[in-house]
Each structure stands twice: as structure tokens, then as C-alpha cells.
Motif scaffolding. Structure first.
Motif, short mmCIF file in Angstrom:
data_model
loop_
_atom_site.label_atom_id
_atom_site.label_comp_id
_atom_site.label_asym_id
_atom_site.label_seq_id
_atom_site.Cartn_x
_atom_site.Cartn_y
_atom_site.Cartn_z
N ARG A 207 -10.59 -13.02 10.97
CA ARG A 207 -8.92 -13.11 11.05
C ARG A 207 -8.67 -14.70 11.13
O ARG A 207 -7.67 -15.16 10.83
CB ARG A 207 -8.40 -12.26 12.24
N ALA B 258 -3.85 -1.17 4.11
CA ALA B 258 -2.73 -1.86 4.48
C ALA B 258 -1.69 -1.83 3.11
O ALA B 258 -1.37 -3.07 2.79
CB ALA B 258 -2.95 -3.20 4.92
N LEU B 259 -1.72 -0.62 2.34
CA LEU B 259 -0.93 -0.80 1.33
C LEU B 259 0.63 -0.47 1.62
O LEU B 259 0.91 0.13 2.66
CB LEU B 259 -1.33 0.43 0.38
N ASP C 155 -2.52 -4.26 10.29
CA ASP C 155 -2.98 -4.62 9.04
C ASP C 155 -2.06 -4.77 8.10
O ASP C 155 -1.95 -5.58 7.27
CB ASP C 155 -4.14 -3.82 8.47
N LEU C 156 -0.97 -3.97 8.23
CA LEU C 156 -0.08 -3.95 6.99
C LEU C 156 0.80 -5.27 7.26
O LEU C 156 1.12 -5.95 6.11
CB LEU C 156 1.05 -2.98 7.12
N ILE C 157 1.27 -5.71 8.42
CA ILE C 157 1.73 -7.30 8.64
C ILE C 157 0.76 -8.04 8.28
O ILE C 157 1.47 -9.11 7.70
CB ILE C 157 2.25 -7.01 9.96
N PHE D 226 -8.27 -4.84 3.76
CA PHE D 226 -8.35 -4.36 5.17
C PHE D 226 -8.79 -2.98 5.50
O PHE D 226 -8.86 -2.34 4.56
CB PHE D 226 -7.00 -4.13 5.74
N GLN D 227 -9.50 -2.62 6.44
CA GLN D 227 -10.20 -1.49 6.82
C GLN D 227 -8.98 -0.43 6.54
O GLN D 227 -9.33 0.49 5.76
CB GLN D 227 -10.55 -1.38 8.26
N SER D 228 -7.81 -0.30 6.92
CA SER D 228 -6.80 0.68 6.59
C SER D 228 -6.25 0.56 5.17
O SER D 228 -4.96 1.13 5.08
CB SER D 228 -5.87 0.60 7.74
N ILE E 46 -0.65 -12.68 4.60
CA ILE E 46 -1.57 -13.08 3.72
C ILE E 46 -0.78 -13.30 2.32
O ILE E 46 -0.98 -14.28 1.58
CB ILE E 46 -2.83 -12.36 3.53
N MET F 145 -7.41 -10.87 1.48
CA MET F 145 -8.23 -10.06 2.33
C MET F 145 -7.68 -8.42 2.05
O MET F 145 -6.85 -8.10 1.65
CB MET F 145 -7.46 -10.31 3.74
N PRO G 237 0.73 0.13 11.37
CA PRO G 237 -0.79 -0.62 11.50
C PRO G 237 -0.43 -2.18 11.33
O PRO G 237 0.34 -2.58 10.67
CB PRO G 237 -1.48 -0.24 10.41
N ALA H 95 -1.60 -8.28 6.13
CA ALA H 95 -1.29 -8.09 4.70
C ALA H 95 0.14 -8.98 4.04
O ALA H 95 -0.41 -9.71 3.16
CB ALA H 95 -1.71 -6.61 4.03
#
Lengths: 309, 389, 279
Positions: free
Chosen positions: B47, B85-86, C169-171, B81-83, C176, B79, C167, C173
Motif C-alpha cells: 500500500r 474492489a469492483l 479496498d473499493l475506495i 485487491f483481495q476483495s 488508484i 493494483m 470495503p 481502488a
């Protein structure tokens, strides 16, 4: 460390500062407007109301005087205020148990079977959606001593009707009835949410353990698990009941002879009809004390124990 | 394409030091896996490279640029992500297009309806659509484009997540445990696909995982991280057969490497409960060391080598057998060392090993690794030769 | 709730009790609609009848629109309710996002204030807010009707709770991909939070369409009346005797929400339950 390293280290510090600033700016932009509005419309007024209750301020007056607890002294010595407080407590004392009990009963009965479930839920919930002020006007006509539906119906089954809104002994309870009618459906859906969160397995387990009958199942599974929800519903229904105002303001203005005077109506008439802001602020503080006590009770005592997933 | 250079990266969350002085040099086009148990700081490191988290100290260079002050989107990275993140509200096509739209169009140009007024926007959008379909074709998911993420299986989501990273044509691909939400079979399949993708794109991949199989099968080089520090950075083969730290030896390999407590003799050898292993290194006498040996490198005397073949051995009692079909693992209790050693055998020989039997466990010196009391590797010339061969 | 269906007797008993209850619950609505269809002569009779002999619906409803500017009231209601909801989203959603997902100085303090605000009903702050609006010469304006409600600590709290479950991660993503923090609120969080926003929207619209207390305080002139004030005004205006048109007016005011409720019952009940439980 070389000179070049020093220079680039300084660059990094400068760039870091820039980035910090950029992030702080983004956070400020996001929370700024809300924070400003919270200060202006929530925290500020809250402080003001407390201070105002210690003054003799009248709306539009050029000056105000600090009068200590004079407003409170006047208030507790005032027959109207005492009546108002008493009426409010009576109202809460009647509406809360009835609307909670009937709401729970409706929820249990409706959820007991799939037959017409949606229909009943809709009907019982309808008063929650309907504009209370419009319904108050409707109730006034329903309760009309001569031509109202209620008295006509009572006459039809051989009972005598009442002058529901003009009889000093009855009027407060009439409003209690309207209050129960209006909030029952709200409590009902809260209970329904509580019921659906009870795992089905528990009923099966209870049945295996010999609690086969509906009555037994209620006491072994439903009630213990619904207990915290019930407490929660009681508290928010009490908070809502303390706020009774609309129907009374439009139908009786606290009358006849203060028989339906309640806290918010007293606050309204002192503050916005006679513009005695200081005194009205003191009344507000009493109202706030009750609501806040209930809300804090809920937050500290209940939120720790009730889980809604 | 770019090399990634980390110098002295440190990071704390409150009192907890997550990373301490991490320096790595990742070559252009290399597939590097950061391997470590959960909580070792590997995700934080990734990260920080991405710019999602800021280091307390240290520098990051990607290609020729120092990127410390750049925002994630300015770093030319992508990147996964594990989840996954769509974006749940966008179709697959929308998910793939979003990073391109953000980069190629200004916010005014992204306003709904703006395209009707500008042929330029339409041209850019055509270009975006073309790149989206190219990526979809490459990952063989054209049919998924109109679907929403909720309608996709785990493997498909994973593929879309990779696609979204790909369309940006980044210089560095960052992947944070991208396979850990998939079932075992799919994981093996996606492993091959990601390795293939890396070969085809030829850009730098930095891949974070706690799964050694992923690390060993896909990477050019592996960084094993523990307690916020990289312990070893070398090829998968070297990580397995030539670990520099006892923790690395223990973390990599399944079943776990056997560790045996020993004491140096001062005669260029180590004493294991009376068994003297020759070790070609000068060590003072009486120092506590650990001798480690892989289950596959050991044998049972009389099976592997004949008794007296010169391979030293420890005597023990067979307490447990695990037959995995492809491998047979014998658990031998060594009372003298108060420990249990696992030995790999061929499953066809299972009948030769009844439970409770006494057996002699080989400790072939050329396969054994020795570590000092701090866990650092003690190199013996013999071992060094074995690793080189 | 139970694992098996009720027996025939219990089932029948359930229907009898619920039918009686339902009759009581719906009686005022029936009486309201029935009366709004009758001519004055049929209303003021001491006889329990539901359907009129001579239909006067057209007359009553026409009166409701012509005797008072009912259309104007409804329009005001729509305008005020919509403006409040739109501004609530605009002000509170970014704050909720920041509270849920960003680290910044003062975050905990701000959240504590939000939690405190949850406990305070509007009635308690009405006097100082009124005085403030009075000093700014804003009493009797759309601003006075809308502005105090643009901040909703309840909305912030509700949306924050929802955003917490989005999550990280979504933020990340989105970051990025080059989306700014403000862009994340509107492009990522808002579409993701549609169920919660809908629930809050239902709560907000129901509360403000039906609100009587605040408009009563800050509105002076008829041109700013919201529907509840309109009905109350109608009642006073006709001295409470012309029940046909009055009931027609009540029906008109209630109709929008009740229709919306009947069309999307599940949504409404879920919305009210959701907001009720979190409160």
C-alpha cells in the motif's frame, strides 16, 4: 550526509507538508459544511436555550436581563405549567403501554401466519404515513358529537356518545387514543424487525425440547429474545409521546380550560404567541430534560445489549 | 516498465512498528512476490508502494522518478485487491473504463451528455471502448462486459479486477492476495493465468501473499517478510533450499522443516544428542545451534541407505503415519532430543513401517542446515556446495 | 415466525381480531373519503352511511382547490421537501464518508457531537433558531423552512454506519484509478449506498411533508403554507362546518404519501424500520 541528500530531504519535507495539507483540505471540504451547520443549528441553539432560560428575553426586545432561576421559579409556581406537565406525563403514561402492547400484539398475530399478512401490515401501518394534521382534522369530524362516525356507531349499538374534544374529563384521553392509533403501526414494524431476527432454529429447538404449543413457544423463545427490543420500543415511543403537539394545537389549543395543555404546547404558546422567549426556554429545558434522560438511558443501557445485525 | 526501488521504508501505526527499514530493489519486468504470515507488514508495504499509505521514513522510486509525494493515480501503477474492489454499480465494461475515463477526460468532459457536444470526447470514448474490448479479449471475458459484478462468479470477478488493472497499461502491477478468496482448484488455475499474463505484458509485478505455493510457482524472486523486515530476497529455489534465516526455513515448505537442537563441539562439528555431524565451519565449543532438515531430505536407515553407509542417524520410535497418496510422512519420536521428526517415504513402502517400530532417521550432512541461536544461518562449505549443485 | 401453520380455530381467531383492529385503524380514512364525496346535506345527518345518495365529489374537490390555494400549498410542500432532501444529501453524505473512511484531526470529537445531536429533538432548539432567523430577517421565507433541516445528524449517523461496511479496498481502488476524495463520495459511495439513501429519503420526505410544528412557527403568509398548514388554515377558514370540502382537502394532502406507500410498501416499511431501529 552529503549536501545533495540534505537538499532532497528538505524537498521531501516540503512535499510531505504539501500532501498533508492536501489531505487536510479534502477532509475539511467534506466535513466543513456539515460541521458549520451543526454549530449553527444544533450546538449553538442548545447552549442558547440553556442561557436564555436564565434571562427575561422577549422576542424583539432590545435588551435582556439575567434573572437567574426566576423563570424556573415562576414556572413551577404556575398552575398552567403544572397542569401541562401533569397532562404530558399522563399522555405518555397512557400512550406508551397501549401502543407498545398493541403494536406487539399486532406484530405477533400478523406474523403468525402468511394469510393476509401483507394486507394487515399495510392497514396497520397506514396511520404512520398519513399527515397527522390532516388526520387530526378528520378525527375532529369522526368525533363530532352529533354527526361523527364514532358517536353514530356507538348509538347504533345502544351506547351513548360523548363530546370527545370538549369534555374536560375526556379530552386528554381522546388525544391519547389518537396517539395510540397513530403510533401503533410504527411500533408494530419495529417488533416485526425484531421477530425476523430471531433464528428459526430456536423455534425448532424449542419444539424438540417440548415447547410445542404457540403459547409455550412465545414464552420460551419469542419473549426472552424480544425483551430488549421491547425496552427499546418503549423508550422511543416515550420520546415520541413527549413530543405530542400537532393535533392538540389544531383541535383544542390546549383546552378546554387547559385540560389538554401539554409541554410543547405551553412552550409554543409562551414562545411564539406571547414571545416570552426566556420563560419558553425554561419550559423547553424541562421538556429536554425528559427527552434527554430517556435518550441517554437508551444509549447507555440499551445500545450495548440490543443487536440488530 | 520500471524497476522499483525502496530505501529504508519504515512505518508505524501508533505504537506498533509495522515496517522497519525495508530496502528492496526490484528489477524491471520482474515478478516479485512478498511472502509472509499475516501481520508481517507485507500488505502495508504494498500500500505504501501504491501511495495509499504514507511511509514515516524512506524513499520509493519507480522507474526514474521518486514517487513519495505523488498520489496513487500519478504513480503509474495498478493494483488488484483481495476483495476485487469492483464498483458494484457499474457494469464490467464500466469498471474497466473508469480508470481510463478518469485519466483521459476532465470532469467537465465526463459530465453526462457532454459527449453530444464534442467530437473530441467521442473520439476519446471510442479509444477507451477499444482498449476495454482489447483487454476483455485478452482475458477472454467479452461476454461478461454488460454484466454487473453481483452477477459474476468469484473467478470472473478476479478476472475483471485484473482487466481493470491492465487497461491502464501501468508500469507496475501490484497484487494484494488476489487469489485468497477463490476455491483451491480455481486458485491453481489462476496462478497459471497470472504467470502467463506477466510473461505477456512483461511489466513489473509485485505480488503479496501468505501462500507459499503461489510465491514458489509464479515468482522470479521472493521476498520473505517477517515482523516488518525482509529476511531473504532470492529465487524460489534458494528460499527453499538455501534459507538464510531459521524463520524463513520454517515458513517455507510443507510439512514444516524438522528442527533439532544441537550444540557445537569446537571440532568443526555439531553434537545432536550424541550424534556428531561434521560441519565445515569454525565455531567455539558449547554454543547452542539449531539443525534443520527437510522431511524429503531425510530417510530411514535401512531403507534409504544401508546401515553403516556413512550417513549419520538418530534413533526414534514411529508414533504416527500420514499417507497422502503421493507422499508418506512418518512421524518419529526422538526421545534423546525430546522432539518429533517427520520423514518422507514412498507410500508403497507403508507396510514396512508398522506404528511403534524403532527406526533410525538419517541426517544427511549435505542436506542439513544449521542456524545459530539468533536464527541466522551458519554456512558450512559442504552445504554451500550442495546448494550450488 | 412459527415453524408450522396455525390450526383452523386459531387461524380464524387471528383473522377476527386483526379484522376488528384493521377496521378501527382504517375507519378515519374511510370516513374521510366517504365524507369528501357527500353533499353538505348528507353530511350533517345523524345517520351512519358511507356511500352518498347524491355524489358531490366534484364540488367538494373543486372547492378544496379553489377556496384556498391548495395547489400552491402542495407545490410548496413538494418544493420544501425536495429541497430539504437534496441539501441533506449534499451536506451530510460527504461528512458521513469522511467520518467513516478518512483519518483527520477532530474526527472523534465531531462524531461525538453527531451522537449527542441524535438525542436532541428539533423542538428543543426551535426558539434560538427562530431568534436567529428573526435577526437575519429570514422568518417567513423558504429559507426558514428549509435551512435548519439541511443538517441532519441522523442522516450523517445513518450513512456513516452504512459506509463503514463499504470495503476499504473499493475506495483504494478508486484512488488508484484517479478519483478524488469528493469524486469518491459522489461517484462511488452514493451509488453504493442507494438502499440506505432511499431509506433515509423516505424517512426525510415523510417527516417533512407531514411536519406541522416548524412551518407553523416560521411561516406567516399564505403563499408559503405547506400542506399541513393549508389544511389547518382551511379548517379555520370554513369554521369547521363545510366538512365535505375539508375532508377533500385532507384527502388531497394525505394522498401523495399514502399512494407512494401503497405502491412501494416494502420499501417504506423497511425504510421506516431501518431508520427507526438505528435512531
Amino acid at each position: 550526509m552529503t549536501v545533495g541528500n540534505l537538499a532532497s530531504a528538505a524537498d521531501t519535507v516540503e512535499a510531505d507538508r504539501q500532501r498533508d495539507w492536501r489531505e487536510a483540505l479534502a477532509a475539511m471540504a467534506l466535513v466543513g459544511p456539515a460541521t458549520a451547520l451543526i454549530v449553527v443549528f444544533l450546538i449553538g441553539p442548545l447552549v442558547c436555550i440553556a442561557l436564555l432560560s436564565l434571562t427575561d428575553y422577549q422576542l424583539g426586545a432590545k435588551a435582556l436581563r439575567f434573572v437567574g432561576l426566576a423563570n424556573y421559579a415562576e414556572m413551577f409556581g404556575d398552575r398552567v405549567f403544572r397542569r401541562s406537565l401533569e397532562n404530558t406525563l399522563t399522555y405518555v403514561g397512557v400512550v406508551v403501554p397501549l401502543s407498545v402492547f398493541l403494536g406487539l400484539g399486532a406484530a405477533l398475530l400478523i406474523e403468525a401466519s402468511a394469510s393476509l399478512r401483507g394486507f394487515y401490515r399495510t392497514i396497520f401501518f397506514l396511520p404512520v404515513m398519513a399527515t397527522l394534521i390532516a388526520m387530526a382534522v378528520v378525527w375532529e369530524f369522526v368525533l363530532h358529537p352529533q354527526f361523527g362516525m364514532l358517536n353514530l356507531a356507538l348509538n347504533a349499538i345502544g351506547m351513548t356518545g360523548q363530546d370527545w374534544l370538549h369534555d374536560r374529563k375526556i379530552v386528554l384521553f381522546t388525544f391519547c387514543g389518537i396517539g395510540v392509533w397513530q403510533s401503533l403501526g410504527f411500533n408494530m414494524v419495529l417488533f416485526m424487525a425484531g421477530l425476523t431476527s430471531i433464528p428459526r432454529d430456536l423455534y425448532e429447538a424449542a419444539e424438540v425440547d417440548g415447547a410445542g404449543q404457540a403459547w409455550n413457544r412465545f414464552w420460551t423463545v419469542t419473549w426472552p429474545l424480544l425483551g430488549p427490543v421491547t425496552l427499546f420500543v418503549v423508550v422511543i415511543s416515550a420520546i415520541r409521546s413527549f413530543q405530542v403537539f400537532d393535533a392538540i394545537q389544531v383541535l383544542t389549543k390546549g383546552g378546554p380550560n387547559r385540560a389538554s395543555e401539554v409541554l410543547l404546547y405551553t412552550m409554543y404558546s409562551e414562545g411564539f404567541e406571547y414571545f416570552r422567549s426566556g420563560y419558553a426556554a425554561a419550559v423547553t429545558m424541562v421538556f429536554l430534560a425528559f427527552v434527554l434522560a430517556l435518550a441517554l438511558f437508551k444509549t447507555w443501557f440499551l445500545d450495548r445489549r440490543v443487536h440488530y445485525g | 516498465m520500471a524497476q522499483v526501488e525502496l530505501t529504508g521504508i519504515a512505518k508505524s501505526f501508533g505504537e506498533v512498528r509495522v515496517l522497519r527499514d525495508v530496502s528492496l530493489e526490484i528489477r524491471d519486468g520482474e515478478f516479485v512476490t512478498i511472502l509472509g504470515p499475516s501481520g508481517c507488514g507485507k500488505s502495508t508495504l504494498l500500500r505504501i508502494i501504491a501511495g495509499l499509505e504514507r511511509q514515516d521514513a524512506g524513499r520509493i522510486r519507480i522507474g526514474a522518478r521518486t514517487v513519495d509525494t505523488l498520489r496513487p493515480n500519478e504513480r503509474d501503477i495498478a493494483m488488484v485487491f483481495q476483495s476485487y474492489a469492483l464498483y458494484p454499480h457499474l457494469t464490467v465494461a464500466g469498471n474497466l473504463a473508469l480508470p481510463l475515463r478518469m485519466r483521459l477526460l476532465s470532469w467537465q468532459q465526463r459530465l453526462p451528455g457532454a459527449r453530444w457536444f464534442s467530437p473530441h470526447i467521442r473520439a476519446v470514448e471510442r479509444d477507451i471502448n477499444r482498449r476495454v474490448s482489447e483487454a476483455a479479449a485478452l482475458l477472454q471475458m467479452e461476454t461478461l462486459l454488460p454484466r454487473k459484478p453481483a452477477q459474476l462468479s468469484g473467478g470472473q470477478k478476479q478476472r475483471v479486477a485484473v482487466g481493470r488493472a491492465m487497461v491502464r497499461e501501468p508500469r507496475v502491477f501490484l497484487m494484494d492476495e488476489p487469489l485468497s478468496n477463490l476455491d483451491a482448484e480455481l486458485r491453481v488455475h489462476m496462478r497459471a493465468e497470472i504467470a502467463q499474463l506477466h510473461r505477456r505484458l512483461g511489466v513489473t509485478f509485485i505480488y503479496v501473499t501468505h501462500d507459499q505455493a503461489e510465491a514458489m510457482t509464479m515468482s522470479d524472486r521472493v521476498v520473505v517478510m517477517m515482523d516488518g523486515q525482509p529476511l531473504q530476497f532470492s529465487s524460489p529455489g534458494a528460499i527453499y533450499s538455501d534459507p538464510v534465516d531459521l524463520r524463513v526455513a520454517r515458513f517455507v515448505g510443507s510439512p514444516r522443516i524438522n528442527t533439532l537442537p544441537g550444540v557445537t563441539t569446537g571440532r568443526r562439528s555439531i553434537d545432536l544428542a550424541g550424534l556428531e555431524l561434521p560441519f565445515d565451519v569454525a565455531l567455539a565449543a558449547g554454543e547452542r545451534v539449531t539443525v534443520a532438515i527437510r522431511p524429503a531430505a531425510t530417510g530411514v536407515a535401512g531403507q534409504h541407505g544401508l546401515p553403516g553407509s556413512g550417513v549419520p542417524g538418530l534413533s526414534g520410535r514411529l508414533v504416527h503415519r500420514e499417507n497422502l497418496g503421493s507422499d508418506l510422512f512418518l512421524h518419529a519420536r526422538i526421545d534423546a532430543l525430546d522432539t518429533t521428526v517427520i520423514v518422507r517415504q514412498d507410500p508403497s513402502a507403508i507396510d514396512a513401517f508398522p506404528l511403534g517400530m524403532q527406526l533410525q532417521v538419517d541426517i544427511p550432512v549435505d542436506q542439513a542446515l544449521a542456524f545459530n541461536s539468533a536464527g541466522a544461518r551458519i554456512r558450512s562449505r559442504v552445504v554451500a556446495r550442495a546448494a550450488a549443485s | 415466525m412459527t415453524t408450522r401453520e396455525l390450526g383452523p380455530i386459531a387461524g380464524a381467531l387471528r383473522h377476527i381480531i386483526l379484522m376488528v383492529g384493521a377496521a378501527v385503524m382504517i375507519a378515519p380514512f374511510v370516513w374521510m373519503v366517504a365524507t369528501s364525496l357527500k353533499p353538505q346535506g348528507e353530511i350533517l345527518v345523524a345517520e351512519l352511511r358511507f356511500l352518498p345518495e347524491r355524489w358531490a365529489a366534484l364540488h367538494n374537490y373543486t372547492m378544496a382547490f379553489t377556496r384556498v390555494p391548495m395547489l400552491r400549498f402542495l407545490l410548496n410542500g413538494v418544493l420544501v421537501t425536495a429541497a430539504i432532501f437534496a441539501l441533506q444529501i449534499l451536506v451530510n453524505l460527504p461528512c458521513a464518508y469522511a467520518l467513516a473512511k478518512l483519518r483527520f484531526r477532530g474526527r472523534n470529537a465531531l462524531f461525538a457531537v453527531v451522537l449527542l445531536g441524535l438525542l436532541i429533538p428539533l423542538h428543543a432548539t426551535a426558539i434560538p433558531i427562530y431568534i436567529l432567523l428573526h435577526m437575519l430577517d429570514l422568518v417567513n421565507s423558504y429559507t426558514a423552512l428549509v435551512l435548519p433541516f439541511t443538517i441532519s445528524v441522523f442522516g450523517i449517523f445513518l450513512m456513516r454506519q452504512f459506509f463503514m461496511s463499504v470495503p476499504n479496498d473499493l475506495i483504494d481502488a478508486a484512488r488508484i484509478d484517479g478519483v478524488s476524495e469528493i469524486g469518491i463520495v459522489w461517484r462511488i459511495m452514493l451509488p453504493t449506498a442507494i438502499p440506505a439513501v432511499t431509506a433515509f429519503g423516505i424517512f426525510s420526505v415523510v417527516a417533512h411533508w407531514n411536519d406541522y410544528f416548524w412551518p407553523l412557527i416560521v411561516v406567516r403568509t399564505k403563499d408559503l403554507y405547506t400542506p399541513p398548514l393549508g389544511v389547518a388554515f382551511f379548517r379555520l377558514n370554513d369554521a369547521g362546518t363545510e366538512y365535505g370540502p375539508l375532508m377533500a382537502a385532507a384527502t388531497i394532502v394525505i394522498l401523495p404519501l399514502v399512494t407512494a406507500f401503497l405502491l412501494a410498501q416494502r420499501r417504506f416499511i423497511e425504510g421506516v424500520t431501518f431508520t427507526g431501529l438505528k435512531r
